[in-house]
Each structure stands twice: as structure tokens, then as C-alpha cells.
Design a protein around this motif. Structure first.
Motif, short mmCIF file in Angstrom:
data_model
loop_
_atom_site.label_atom_id
_atom_site.label_comp_id
_atom_site.label_asym_id
_atom_site.label_seq_id
_atom_site.Cartn_x
_atom_site.Cartn_y
_atom_site.Cartn_z
N SER A 81 0.83 -1.20 0.00
CA SER A 81 0.00 0.00 0.00
C SER A 81 0.87 1.26 0.00
O SER A 81 0.60 2.22 -0.73
CB SER A 81 -0.92 -0.01 1.22
N LEU A 82 1.95 1.24 0.81
CA LEU A 82 2.84 2.40 0.87
C LEU A 82 3.56 2.59 -0.46
O LEU A 82 3.66 3.70 -1.00
CB LEU A 82 3.87 2.21 2.00
N TRP A 83 4.08 1.46 -0.98
CA TRP A 83 4.87 1.50 -2.21
C TRP A 83 4.04 2.05 -3.38
O TRP A 83 4.46 2.93 -4.11
CB TRP A 83 5.36 0.07 -2.51
N ARG A 84 2.80 1.58 -3.51
CA ARG A 84 1.94 2.00 -4.63
C ARG A 84 1.05 3.19 -4.28
O ARG A 84 0.14 3.52 -5.02
CB ARG A 84 1.07 0.82 -5.09
N ARG A 85 1.27 3.76 -3.12
CA ARG A 85 0.50 4.92 -2.63
C ARG A 85 -1.01 4.68 -2.71
O ARG A 85 -1.76 5.48 -3.27
CB ARG A 85 0.83 6.19 -3.45
N GLY A 96 -2.87 4.40 -0.10
CA GLY A 96 -3.54 5.08 1.01
C GLY A 96 -4.39 4.15 1.86
O GLY A 96 -5.34 4.58 2.50
#
Lengths: 260, 209
Positions: free
Chosen positions: A24-28, A30
């Protein structure tokens, strides 16, 4: 034993939540916050349920408590059905009636005919399957009957104008709503084993039960779910259509809600 | 044959729906042959007082299946006979009702209602969605039913249509009957102002026509 993962196992499995959060963080996306929240919430809920069950099974009145448990479950399910089919009148009462009928029919068969022994260890999980898996179809059929009778009002009234009783006038619309609600359930019954291994079986096998034994239990559970869905949808479909006609065979006015 | 005329929202459709109890009055009574319809069995009443809606409402399925909703035991001969009363014929029976033209579908709806053997036929602007040619044909069919002994109550927007088909005229404005009389003696100029505006086409209602 095989299925005993212990606290260390549970904490280790949290690595997988970490993987999801990392993606989730890597692909933003949210979604990290809701992922952590849902994982934490699931664990808390399961721990509470597990604790309660453990206390309950040890109690001298475990069967009595189980019935209370079932009652609470049915009430919660009816409330969920009401919330998810807000525009349909009296959905709480209808949901209650539907799950109660289904409980009598399905649990009556499973325990009455001695498929499972009537004890807390069997009653609670089976009632859970009975209620939980029938909920989606129950909501679907309630909304569908309501929408059919509302959107096809001129057709329904043309049938009434020909002197048909409200039951006869509603029959084709009930039929299509029931078919729509039950077909997905039948499809998933067909696909079982080939496409996915259902939860009950997975759990039993992981906990060390021989696969063939697990399969027998799983098959019985699948039939329970199918029977339950058929029962609850029928009760709700008949109930909603009854609610939408007056005693002198008139269709009550229905307004279109904003979110429909 | 009686025509009910009046502007939109005057209560013409409601009047018809009260007559076969698709609606009940908030006050007052509806009498049918001297009996309060609230005291009659609604299902039997609706077969004696048939209603044909403004837009054709064919049911899914074939024409024959449509007719059997009205009369489950009707055989092909009986169904062909009733189709002939609306100037269709038995060749329509196996056709899907959804594929019919507007005029044909409206005739099937009329045939469906005739199959219940009504004493009164309520027709709620049955030609408003039809082209002029089909409209005249349906008017003639309704006249024929009236001559055959069925009392026809025909709701209309169209004064010319009323003068073509009706024996009696009822003028309804804002839920109040402002005039009843023989169509032959009907004189639009004698109507109250609101009815006059509508009937002579000078009001906003007339502008829509």
C-alpha cells in the motif's frame, strides 16, 4: 499438534499484514491505516469470541448459553439486513422471522436427525454458518422484490385490474427475485472443492483432522448453507410482497429513495 | 359510452382507479349498481369493472400467455375469438407480446380485459401513446364494445375525440365534476372559465396538444 500455532505463530503471521501495508505504501494506495485497523479489529474480535466460547463450553449450562448466543447472532443479522436494505419496510422483523424459520428448519434437520450431536460445540458454529452465509441472499431478495414491485407497478396493477389476487399478481416478480438471489449460492456450491477449499474444511485439516472426515463435515455444512439461503429468501420474499399490498389487494405507494 | 374530460391533474385517472378499487377514497363512497364498492369483493369487482391503462402494459411472454393471465382456462378458440373482437386474430397467439407495435399491444391489453367479461370498461386515455390511424381504430373498437352492451368510460384530453365517440360527457376540473350531459348537446362555451380554457385550447393545457 499440527494446528496449534500458538502466540508466536500468530505474531509471525502478522508479517503478512506487513507485506500488505508495504504494498500500500509503495503503490501509494492510502490503505495502510485501514489495513492495520481491520487486522487489529479482526484479532480483537476473534480473541473475544474465542475467550467467550472457551468459558461457555466449560460452563455447566453450556447448551442454554449457546441458544442465547444463537439468539443474539440472529438479532444482529436481522439488524444488518435492515441496514443493507434500508428502503424496504419492516426488514428487521422480516429478517428476524427469516433467520428464525431457517434455524428451526436447518438446525431441526441437522440435530433432529442426529447428523450432529446437540451440544454447544456444534450448535454455535453451525448456527453461525446458517446465519452468516444466508445474509447476502436475504438482503438481495428483499431489495429485489421491493424494486421489482416498485418499478413494474403498472404491470402489477394491470394484473390486479384483471382480478388477480395480490399473491397471484406478485408471483412472477417473486419468482425472478428468488432465482436471482439463489443462483450465486448454487454456483458457489457447484464450484466447491474445485475452485476453493471452504473455510470449515481448511480449518479442520489445519487442525489435524483427516481430510476425508473434514470433507464429510464440509459437505453437510454446504447443504446447511444452501437450505438456509433458500429458507430465509423465501420468508423475506413472501414477507416483503405481503407488506407491499393491502388486504384488499391494492399495491401500496412506494417512493424511490435517493440512493437507489 | 361516457367520456371524462379535464386538464391533467384533474383526477380523471384517480376517478377510474376508484371505480375498480385500485385506490380507495379518503372520504365518501363509490357505488356500483347501487352497492358501495367497499362492501364488494375487490377481485370480483375488478373482473366486472375492467381497466385498460394509458400505456400498453403487455406482460412478459406470448400473447396467449398474456390472455391466460386473465383467464387461465381459456382455450385457443376462446382466445382467438377475443382477439377477433379487437380486430386481431389467432395468428397472434404465439407471438411474444413485447414485440408487438403500440397499437397491437394496446389491443391485446383490451382483449385481456374483455376476457374477464366486464360489465363496465374503464379506459384511461388508451390512445394517448398511439398514432392517429391506430387511435381511430381503437375508438371504433371501444364504440363496438359499447354497442355490444358494455358500458365504456373513456378518459380523454381531446375534445374532438370526445365528440367523435361519446354519448355522454363528464367534465372534471381539479377533482370536481363541473358538467355532465349528453355529448350531442355539449357546448364548450357554457363551461366555467378553467374548463373553457382547457377545452378550447387557450389555457396552458391546450398549448400542449
Amino acid at each position: 499438534m499440527t494446528g496449534d500455532i500458538g502466540w508466536t505463530g500468530l505474531v509471525t503471521s502478522l508479517v503478512l499484514v506487513g507485506v500488505a501495508v508495504a504494498i500500500s505504501l509503495w503503490r501509494r494506495l492510502g490503505l495502510e491505516q485501514s489495513m492495520v485497523w481491520s487486522a487489529a479489529r479482526a484479532m480483537a474480535q476473534l480473541l473475544v469470541v474465542g475467550l467467550l466460547l472457551q468459558v461457555l463450553f466449560r460452563s455447566r449450562h453450556s447448551l442454554g448459553w449457546s441458544w442465547i448466543w444463537v439468539l443474539v447472532m440472529v438479532t444482529f443479522a436481522a439488524e444488518t439486513v435492515r441496514r443493507r436494505a434500508r428502503e424496504v419496510p419492516d426488514m428487521f422483523v422480516l429478517g428476524l422471522a427469516a433467520f428464525a424459520t431457517s434455524a428451526v428448519v436447518t438446525l431441526g434437520v441437522l440435530f433432529g436427525l442426529g447428523v450432529f450431536p446437540l451440544e454447544a460445540r456444534a450448535l454455535i458454529p453451525l448456527a453461525g454458518m446458517m446465519v452468516g452465509n444466508a445474509m447476502t441472499s436475504t438482503v438481495l431478495v428483499g431489495r429485489r422484490v421491493f424494486e421489482e414491485l416498485r418499478d413494474k407497478r403498472s404491470e402489477v396493477e394491470a394484473r390486479l385490474a384483471l382480478g388477480l389476487s395480490s399473491r397471484d399478481a406478485a408471483r412472477p416478480y417473486l419468482r425472478s427475485a428468488l432465482r436471482t438471489a439463489l443462483i450465486p449460492q448454487i454456483e458457489s456450491t457447484k464450484a466447491v472443492g474445485i475452485v476453493f477449499l471452504p473455510g470449515a474444511m481448511t480449518g479442520l485439516i489445519l487442525a489435524g483432522v483427516a481430510p476425508m472426515k473434514a470433507v464429510l463435515v464440509q459437505a453437510a455444512v454446504m447443504y446447511l448453507v444452501l437450505g438456509s439461503a433458500a429458507t430465509t429468501t423465501t420468508v423475506v420474499a413472501l414477507g416483503v410482497s405481503r407488506r407491499l399490498f393491502t388486504r384488499d389487494h391494492r399495491l401500496v405507494p412506494m417512493t424511490r429513495s435517493a440512493d437507489a | 359510452m361516457t367520456a371524462v374530460v379535464g386538464p391533467s391533474g384533474a383526477g380523471k385517472s384517480t376517478l377510474l382507479r376508484l371505480c375498480n378499487r385500485l385506490e380507495v377514497p379518503a372520504g365518501g363512497r363509490v357505488l356500483f349498481r347501487g352497492e358501495d364498492v367497499a362492501q364488494l369483493d375487490p377481485l370480483r369487482l375488478r373482473r366486472r369493472v375492467g381497466l385498460v391503462a394509458q400505456r400498453p402494459t403487455p406482460f412478459p411472454g406470448t400473447v396467449a400467455e398474456n390472455l391466460r393471465v386473465a383467464e387461465p382456462h381459456a382455450d385457443d378458440a376462446a382466445m382467438a375469438a377475443v382477439l377477433e373482437r379487437v380486430e386481431l386474430d389467432g395468428s397472434f397467439l404465439p407471438r411474444p407480446a413485447g414485440d408487438l407495435s403500440g397499437g397491437e399491444a394496446q389491443r391485446v391489453c383490451l382483449a385481456r380485459t374483455l376476457l374477464t367479461g366486464p360489465e363496465v370498461l374503464l379506459m384511461d386515455e388508451p390512445t394517448s401513446s398511439l398514432d392517429p390511424h391506430t387511435r381511430y381504430a381503437l375508438e371504433a373498437l371501444a364504440r363496438a364494445q359499447a354497442l355490444g352492451g358494455v358500458a365504456v368510460i373513456w378518459v380523454s384530453h381531446d375534445l374532438e375525440q370526445v365528440q367523435r365517440i361519446a354519448d355522454h360527457v363528464v367534465v372534471l376540473v381539479k377533482g370536481v365534476i363541473v358538467h355532465t350531459g349528453r355529448a350531442r348537446d355539449f357546448d364548450a362555451a357554457s363551461m366555467p372559465r378553467e374548463a373553457l380554457e382547457f377545452l378550447t385550447g387557450t389555457g396552458e393545457e391546450g398549448a400542449q396538444r
